[in-house]
Design a protein around this motif. Structure first.
Motif, PDB file in Angstrom:
ATOM      1  N   ALA A   1       3.335  -3.507  -2.192  1.00  0.00           N
ATOM      2  CA  ALA A   1       4.616  -3.629  -1.683  1.00  0.00           C
ATOM      3  C   ALA A   1       5.111  -3.419  -0.190  1.00  0.00           C
ATOM      4  CB  ALA A   1       5.262  -3.172  -3.037  1.00  0.00           C
ATOM      5  N   ARG A   2       5.599  -3.714   0.627  1.00  0.00           N
ATOM      6  CA  ARG A   2       6.613  -3.411   1.562  1.00  0.00           C
ATOM      7  C   ARG A   2       7.921  -2.616   1.002  1.00  0.00           C
ATOM      8  NH1 ARG A   2       8.243  -8.334   0.841  1.00  0.00           N
ATOM      9  NH2 ARG A   2      10.470  -8.236   1.546  1.00  0.00           N
TER      10      ARG A   2
ATOM     11  N   ILE B   1       4.855  -6.297  -7.752  1.00  0.00           N
ATOM     12  CA  ILE B   1       5.577  -5.984  -6.411  1.00  0.00           C
ATOM     13  C   ILE B   1       6.006  -6.448  -5.583  1.00  0.00           C
ATOM     14  CG2 ILE B   1       7.157  -3.951  -5.597  1.00  0.00           C
ATOM     15  CD1 ILE B   1       7.670  -4.804  -8.794  1.00  0.00           C
ATOM     16  N   ASP B   2       6.957  -7.416  -5.037  1.00  0.00           N
ATOM     17  CA  ASP B   2       6.762  -7.513  -3.240  1.00  0.00           C
ATOM     18  C   ASP B   2       7.438  -6.282  -2.255  1.00  0.00           C
ATOM     19  OD1 ASP B   2       5.400 -10.211  -4.162  1.00  0.00           O
ATOM     20  OD2 ASP B   2       7.776 -10.480  -5.105  1.00  0.00           O
ATOM     21  N   ALA B   3       8.570  -5.901  -2.632  1.00  0.00           N
ATOM     22  CA  ALA B   3       8.886  -4.964  -1.913  1.00  0.00           C
ATOM     23  C   ALA B   3       9.486  -3.843  -2.530  1.00  0.00           C
ATOM     24  CB  ALA B   3      10.082  -5.057  -1.374  1.00  0.00           C
ATOM     25  N   VAL B   4       9.644  -2.867  -2.221  1.00  0.00           N
ATOM     26  CA  VAL B   4      10.130  -1.255  -2.921  1.00  0.00           C
ATOM     27  C   VAL B   4      11.523  -0.715  -1.861  1.00  0.00           C
ATOM     28  CG1 VAL B   4       8.828   0.337  -1.680  1.00  0.00           C
ATOM     29  CG2 VAL B   4       9.866   1.047  -3.310  1.00  0.00           C
TER      30      VAL B   4
ATOM     31  N   VAL C   1      13.500  -2.502 -11.722  1.00  0.00           N
ATOM     32  CA  VAL C   1      12.322  -3.760 -11.333  1.00  0.00           C
ATOM     33  C   VAL C   1      13.415  -4.665 -11.974  1.00  0.00           C
ATOM     34  CG1 VAL C   1      10.236  -5.256 -11.503  1.00  0.00           C
ATOM     35  CG2 VAL C   1      10.330  -2.669 -12.207  1.00  0.00           C
ATOM     36  N   ILE C   2      13.799  -5.553 -10.401  1.00  0.00           N
ATOM     37  CA  ILE C   2      14.556  -6.399 -10.972  1.00  0.00           C
ATOM     38  C   ILE C   2      14.301  -7.616  -9.280  1.00  0.00           C
ATOM     39  CG2 ILE C   2      15.521  -5.689  -8.932  1.00  0.00           C
ATOM     40  CD1 ILE C   2      18.167  -6.534 -10.357  1.00  0.00           C
TER      41      ILE C   2
ATOM     42  N   LEU D   1      10.183  -9.891  -5.591  1.00  0.00           N
ATOM     43  CA  LEU D   1      10.290  -8.879  -6.986  1.00  0.00           C
ATOM     44  C   LEU D   1      10.356  -7.737  -6.166  1.00  0.00           C
ATOM     45  CD1 LEU D   1      10.426  -8.825 -10.340  1.00  0.00           C
ATOM     46  CD2 LEU D   1       7.691  -8.666 -10.066  1.00  0.00           C
ATOM     47  N   ALA D   2      11.289  -6.811  -6.766  1.00  0.00           N
ATOM     48  CA  ALA D   2      11.504  -5.610  -6.531  1.00  0.00           C
ATOM     49  C   ALA D   2      11.809  -4.388  -7.250  1.00  0.00           C
ATOM     50  CB  ALA D   2      11.939  -5.731  -5.332  1.00  0.00           C
ATOM     51  N   LEU D   3      10.875  -3.065  -6.605  1.00  0.00           N
ATOM     52  CA  LEU D   3      11.165  -2.262  -7.330  1.00  0.00           C
ATOM     53  C   LEU D   3      12.212  -1.325  -6.247  1.00  0.00           C
ATOM     54  CD1 LEU D   3      10.095  -0.184  -9.153  1.00  0.00           C
ATOM     55  CD2 LEU D   3       8.724   1.103  -7.198  1.00  0.00           C
ATOM     56  N   ILE D   4      13.612  -0.658  -7.135  1.00  0.00           N
ATOM     57  CA  ILE D   4      14.721  -0.322  -6.714  1.00  0.00           C
ATOM     58  C   ILE D   4      13.978   1.443  -6.431  1.00  0.00           C
ATOM     59  CG2 ILE D   4      16.517  -0.037  -6.096  1.00  0.00           C
ATOM     60  CD1 ILE D   4      15.934  -2.592  -5.289  1.00  0.00           C
TER      61      ILE D   4
END
Length: 415
Positions: A391-392, A365-368, A189-190, A174-177
């Protein structure tokens, strides 16, 4: 049919083609795949774009520079005319001329016509104006069709960046762009993953999109108003008690898209009238010098350069000897952060709204994924990462991730 992904940005533009099963950005200016979104109209030669446009202006060639063209989309300015040499040209035509050159260069590189395009767009061209958003997209569609594209569609810029990032993810996440560009800050968020990448329909994976009209040019403007414009009279007193020199001229000079308004002669005449009643007329003389010499874009470029240096160091000096011998502006990073704190706060607040809209707690959130030139500004970066502390942080291609993602989307939609 040959399809492309086109990231027409406030500050820079890229165009990509799908080659050998992967997206590839076209070299649009020499060996560079990224070209500044600038156009220079000379009296007797063809228009120049990109770095050549900036160089022509900074070298003192006669003509008219226009930059941050995208900023007028969705506003009433798009159908207003501006003086270009001996003709008056609407801003939509200025954008069309710039994009026509980009398209011709890409077609020359590809060796074939480009028939279809996926245009990148911010989540909101303008804040709180759905009609303005719709007008901006329709304007870009009309321009693209006028340039010979037969198929035109759009994708949110942060979603496009996510598609580029997704090519390298090993498992589902789950990522935040976070795409902080020249004119807007946009977020998605995708859900991403190698098994999802090949799906035709990704609507269920996109949990929320948000955006705010805050970008690099806004940081330039606030820095200019805080550290440079006071040297030209901004905020200085009039002879009449409790009055200040009118601020309109300084705001226009500090804003890329409105600098040209000052060059029609009327502004200098008005400033000369103000000067007679100013308590410090010598400061207004500096302002008049900048406008008389049509050096506003050069000043804005120097402010932008100082902003970039302040992302790497604690202090930067902006030389202004061309305005007045020995004049310079010394700017510290803490002062820059103070001048632009409210902008970084707007970015943080918009991320919070995006997470709420997605129904996702920040800790999930796992990664941004960070893309866009303004993610390099330290306190902007802190605002983003502070919103999702677990998040990473993943560094994207600062200026190419959106274009690459749009190219992936173009291949998916048009084959």
């Amino acid at each position: 049919m040959t399809a492309c992904g086109l990231d027409f940005g406030t500050s820079n533009t890229t165009l990509g083609l799908h080659e050998a099963g992967r997206p590839a950005l076209v070299r649009l200016e020499g060996e560079e795949t990224t070209i500044p979104s600038a156009i220079f109209f000379a009296p007797t030669t063809e228009a120049k774009v990109g770095r050549a446009a900036m160089s022509a202006y900074l070298d003192g060639e006669p003509g008219r520079l226009m930059r941050s063209l995208k900023s007028v989309l969705g506003t009433g300015l798009i159908d207003e005319a501006t003086q270009v040499g001996r003709e008056r040209v609407k801003f939509r035509e200025v954008i069309a001329r710039y994009l026509a050159i980009v398209k011709r260069r890409a077609e020359a590189a590809a060796g074939r016509p480009l028939d279809a395009v996926v245009h990148g767009r911010p989540v909101h061209f303008v804040d709180g104006d759905q009609e303005g958003d719709a007008r901006a997209e329709e304007t870009l569609r009309e321009i693209a069709l006028s340039l010979g594209f037969r198929e035109v569609s759009f994708q949110y810029e942060p979603v496009a960046a996510a598609l580029d990032y997704e090519r390298g993810v090993a498992g589902e996440e789950l990522a935040l762009i976070a795409d902080i560009g020249g004119g807007t800050s946009d977020f998605s968020v995708i859900r991403l993953g190698p098994d999802r990448h090949a799906r035709e329909d990704r609507a269920a994976d996109i949990l929320a999109n948000e955006g705010v009209r805050v970008g690099g040019v806004d940081f330039d403007r606030r820095l200019s108003l805080g550290a440079v414009m006071p040297l030209l009279g901004y905020g200085s007193p009039m002879k009449r008690a409790e009055l200040e020199v009118p601020s309109t001229y300084f705001h226009e000079l500090a804003t890329w898209s409105s600098i040209n308004k000052l060059y029609d002669g009327r502004a200098v005449r008005q400033i000369r009238e103000v000067r007679r009643e100013a308590a410090r007329p010598e400061l207004l003389d500096r302002l008049i010098r900048v406008i008389d010499d049509e050096r506003g874009h050069g000043l804005a470029a120097e402010v932008e350069s100082a902003k970039i240096r302040l992302s790497e160091q604690d202090e930067a000096t902006l030389p202004l000897g061309w305005v007045e011998s020995g004049l310079e502006a010394g700017i510290r990073r803490d002062a820059f952060e103070r001048h632009t704190h409210a902008l970084a706060e707007k970015i943080r607040e918009r991320i919070a709204r995006c997470l709420i809209a997605a129904g996702i707690a920040a800790v999930r959130i796992d990664a941004v994924f960070l893309t866009g030139g303004s993610t390099r500004i330290p306190h902007v970066r802190q605002a983003i990462l502070g919103a999702v502390p677990a998040a990473r942080a993943i560094e994207g291609d600062t200026f190419g991730a959106v274009g690459a993602g749009l190219t992936i989307e173009a291949a998916r939609r048009y084959g």
